[in-house]
Structures are given as structure tokens and as C-alpha cells.
Design a protein around this motif. Structure first.
Motif, PDB file in Angstrom:
ATOM      1  N   ASP A 180      -7.763  -3.352  -0.389  1.00  0.00           N
ATOM      2  CA  ASP A 180      -7.038  -4.607  -0.254  1.00  0.00           C
ATOM      3  C   ASP A 180      -5.708  -4.457  -0.987  1.00  0.00           C
ATOM      4  O   ASP A 180      -5.693  -4.227  -2.203  1.00  0.00           O
ATOM      5  N   VAL A 181      -4.599  -4.559  -0.266  1.00  0.00           N
ATOM      6  CA  VAL A 181      -3.281  -4.250  -0.802  1.00  0.00           C
ATOM      7  C   VAL A 181      -2.478  -5.522  -1.010  1.00  0.00           C
ATOM      8  O   VAL A 181      -2.219  -6.261  -0.067  1.00  0.00           O
ATOM      9  N   LEU A 182      -2.068  -5.754  -2.253  1.00  0.00           N
ATOM     10  CA  LEU A 182      -1.224  -6.900  -2.556  1.00  0.00           C
ATOM     11  C   LEU A 182       0.126  -6.485  -3.132  1.00  0.00           C
ATOM     12  O   LEU A 182       1.119  -7.181  -2.954  1.00  0.00           O
ATOM     13  N   ASP A 183       0.179  -5.359  -3.835  1.00  0.00           N
ATOM     14  CA  ASP A 183       1.368  -5.103  -4.659  1.00  0.00           C
ATOM     15  C   ASP A 183       1.773  -3.641  -4.720  1.00  0.00           C
ATOM     16  O   ASP A 183       2.357  -3.208  -5.695  1.00  0.00           O
ATOM     17  N   ARG A 184       1.456  -2.854  -3.709  1.00  0.00           N
ATOM     18  CA  ARG A 184       1.873  -1.450  -3.758  1.00  0.00           C
ATOM     19  C   ARG A 184       2.155  -0.920  -2.362  1.00  0.00           C
ATOM     20  O   ARG A 184       1.577  -1.374  -1.372  1.00  0.00           O
ATOM     21  N   ASP A 185       3.051   0.073  -2.298  1.00  0.00           N
ATOM     22  CA  ASP A 185       3.310   0.828  -1.086  1.00  0.00           C
ATOM     23  C   ASP A 185       2.479   2.121  -1.149  1.00  0.00           C
ATOM     24  O   ASP A 185       1.784   2.387  -2.112  1.00  0.00           O
ATOM     25  N   ASP A 186       2.589   2.933  -0.084  1.00  0.00           N
ATOM     26  CA  ASP A 186       1.937   4.250  -0.052  1.00  0.00           C
ATOM     27  C   ASP A 186       0.422   4.100  -0.206  1.00  0.00           C
ATOM     28  O   ASP A 186      -0.171   4.462  -1.224  1.00  0.00           O
ATOM     29  N   VAL A 187      -0.194   3.575   0.846  1.00  0.00           N
ATOM     30  CA  VAL A 187      -1.608   3.229   0.774  1.00  0.00           C
ATOM     31  C   VAL A 187      -2.387   3.901   1.895  1.00  0.00           C
ATOM     32  O   VAL A 187      -1.981   3.903   3.056  1.00  0.00           O
ATOM     33  N   GLY A 188      -3.516   4.481   1.535  1.00  0.00           N
ATOM     34  CA  GLY A 188      -4.467   5.086   2.450  1.00  0.00           C
ATOM     35  C   GLY A 188      -5.544   5.734   1.609  1.00  0.00           C
ATOM     36  O   GLY A 188      -5.609   5.527   0.394  1.00  0.00           O
ATOM     37  N   PHE A 189      -6.407   6.527   2.228  1.00  0.00           N
ATOM     38  CA  PHE A 189      -7.350   7.302   1.419  1.00  0.00           C
ATOM     39  C   PHE A 189      -6.555   8.153   0.419  1.00  0.00           C
ATOM     40  O   PHE A 189      -6.895   8.247  -0.753  1.00  0.00           O
ATOM     41  N   PHE A 190      -5.481   8.775   0.917  1.00  0.00           N
ATOM     42  CA  PHE A 190      -4.461   9.378   0.051  1.00  0.00           C
ATOM     43  C   PHE A 190      -3.260   8.431   0.020  1.00  0.00           C
ATOM     44  O   PHE A 190      -2.776   8.016   1.074  1.00  0.00           O
ATOM     45  N   GLY A 191      -2.778   8.134  -1.160  1.00  0.00           N
ATOM     46  CA  GLY A 191      -1.553   7.348  -1.239  1.00  0.00           C
ATOM     47  C   GLY A 191      -0.346   8.196  -0.913  1.00  0.00           C
ATOM     48  O   GLY A 191       0.523   7.804  -0.135  1.00  0.00           O
TER      49      GLY A 191
END
Length: 195
Positions: free
Chosen positions: A81-92
Motif C-alpha cells: 500500500d503506497v502513500l508516500d514513496r516512488d519506486d515501488v514493486g517487489f524490487f523498488g
């Protein structure tokens, strides 16, 4: 357990520990004293992440440059659950090698965060090979560079990036139009995609 230079991962706890090791999360366990973004890993069993909130492996400050060998296994029920970051996935942030695994789960993105990928949010260089993503991505607000496998792929000035033999079988569900949304790769700048 580390064997021949690679950490053998057989359950959810060990996978969470490995992510903390790469990211340098010293609060996670006493035996993590610094970030090891070049650590290698091999899966020795299928892993179910049900009930855990996943923190991506690698980030802007600790770019993952190791080799993650899925060894034909499945990682299921990843939840972000993403609220405050970029570069998101199993690997960021992936600049190493990820290969030979299937990933299922979901990512929920809010507030227009960018570089979202089922497997890797940002991959300016490195190799991803024979990975199947069954990650469903739900987006609230316009988020640029969203891909079922890789969000932002192959940046100018970086080394060669390669995605080969990767498949996306999930859904991307935006509530607004976004800039560069794709099934395998959201945004391709420089690099190679082979079937």
C-alpha cells in the motif's frame, strides 16, 4: 543461511529479512548492521507473503545490484500500500539481476506516486529474465510510469537494461489517465525487451 555466496531463502521471514538487509534496515534484526545492496539470494521453496506488508527490495539510496534467483519458485500474495514513496514493486530499485520466478499479489497506489512496477518500480540497468508477474495494480490519482513487470526501465546514461522472457498476467486499474502505463514495461527510455 548463506551458501556459496548466496542467501538461501525458504520462507516469508527469511525473505523479509533479506529485504531489510539490502535496504540497511538495522532496526529489523540485530544481525543487520549495514546495507548490503549487492547481496545474492536464491529461493529454495515457494513463499507465501499473506499477512505481511511488503517493503520493496532496494531503493534510491540502496540500489539492488545483486542476483536474485527465483529458482522456478512462486512468491504469492505480496501486498504493498503506497502513500508516500516512488519506486515501488517487489524490487523498488533494481540494477542487478532478477530471474526465474512467478510473483502474485497487489499494489495499491495513492496520490500520484511514480515508477510503479509489479516486479520492479525502477530498473535503469540490469537484467530481468523469465519472470511472470500476476500482480494487480490499483491506482488512485494519475501515476506516471506504471508497468505490470517494470515501471521505469532503462535510463539515459546508465548501463544496458534487459527484460527477457517476462510475462504480465495481472491488471492495472487507474482511476485517472496516467503518463506511460504498460503491460510489461510502463516507460522505456533505453534498453531491450525480448519475448
Amino acid at each position: 543461511q548463506e551458501t556459496e555466496g548466496a542467501y538461501e531463502i525458504s520462507n516469508a521471514g527469511e525473505l523479509l529479512w533479506f529485504a531489510a538487509l539490502v535496504n540497511g534496515d538495522t532496526s529489523y534484526a540485530d544481525d543487520i548492521t549495514k546495507a548490503e545492496p549487492d547481496a545474492d539470494a536464491i529461493l529454495t521453496a515457494d513463499i507465501d507473503l499473506s499477512g505481511y506488508a511488503w517493503t520493496p527490495i532496494g531503493n534510491y539510496n540502496h540500489k539492488y545490484t545483486g542476483t536474485f534467483d527465483g529458482n522456478g519458485k512462486t512468491i504469492s500474495n505480496m501486498k504493498i500500500d503506497v502513500l508516500d514513496r516512488d519506486d515501488v514493486g517487489f524490487f523498488g530499485w533494481l540494477e542487478g539481476t532478477a530471474k526465474d520466478f512467478t510473483l502474485t499479489g497487489e499494489i495499491n497506489v495513492q496520490n500520484g506516486k511514480e515508477h510503479i512496477g509489479g516486479v520492479a518500480g525502477s530498473m535503469p540497468e540490469g537484467t530481468m529474465k523469465d519472470v511472470t508477474s500476476e500482480v494487480n495494480i490499483h491506482i488512485t490519482g494519475a501515476s506516471p510510469h506504471v508497468g505490470g513487470v517494470v515501471g521505469h526501465f532503462g535510463w539515459q546514461g546508465s548501463g544496458q537494461a534487459l527484460v527477457e522472457g517476462c510475462v504480465y498476467k495481472g491488471t492495472i486499474d487507474p482511476d485517472q489517465s496516467g503518463d506511460c502505463v504498460g503491460g510489461v514495461v510502463g516507460y522505456l527510455q533505453y534498453g531491450t525487451i525480448n519475448g
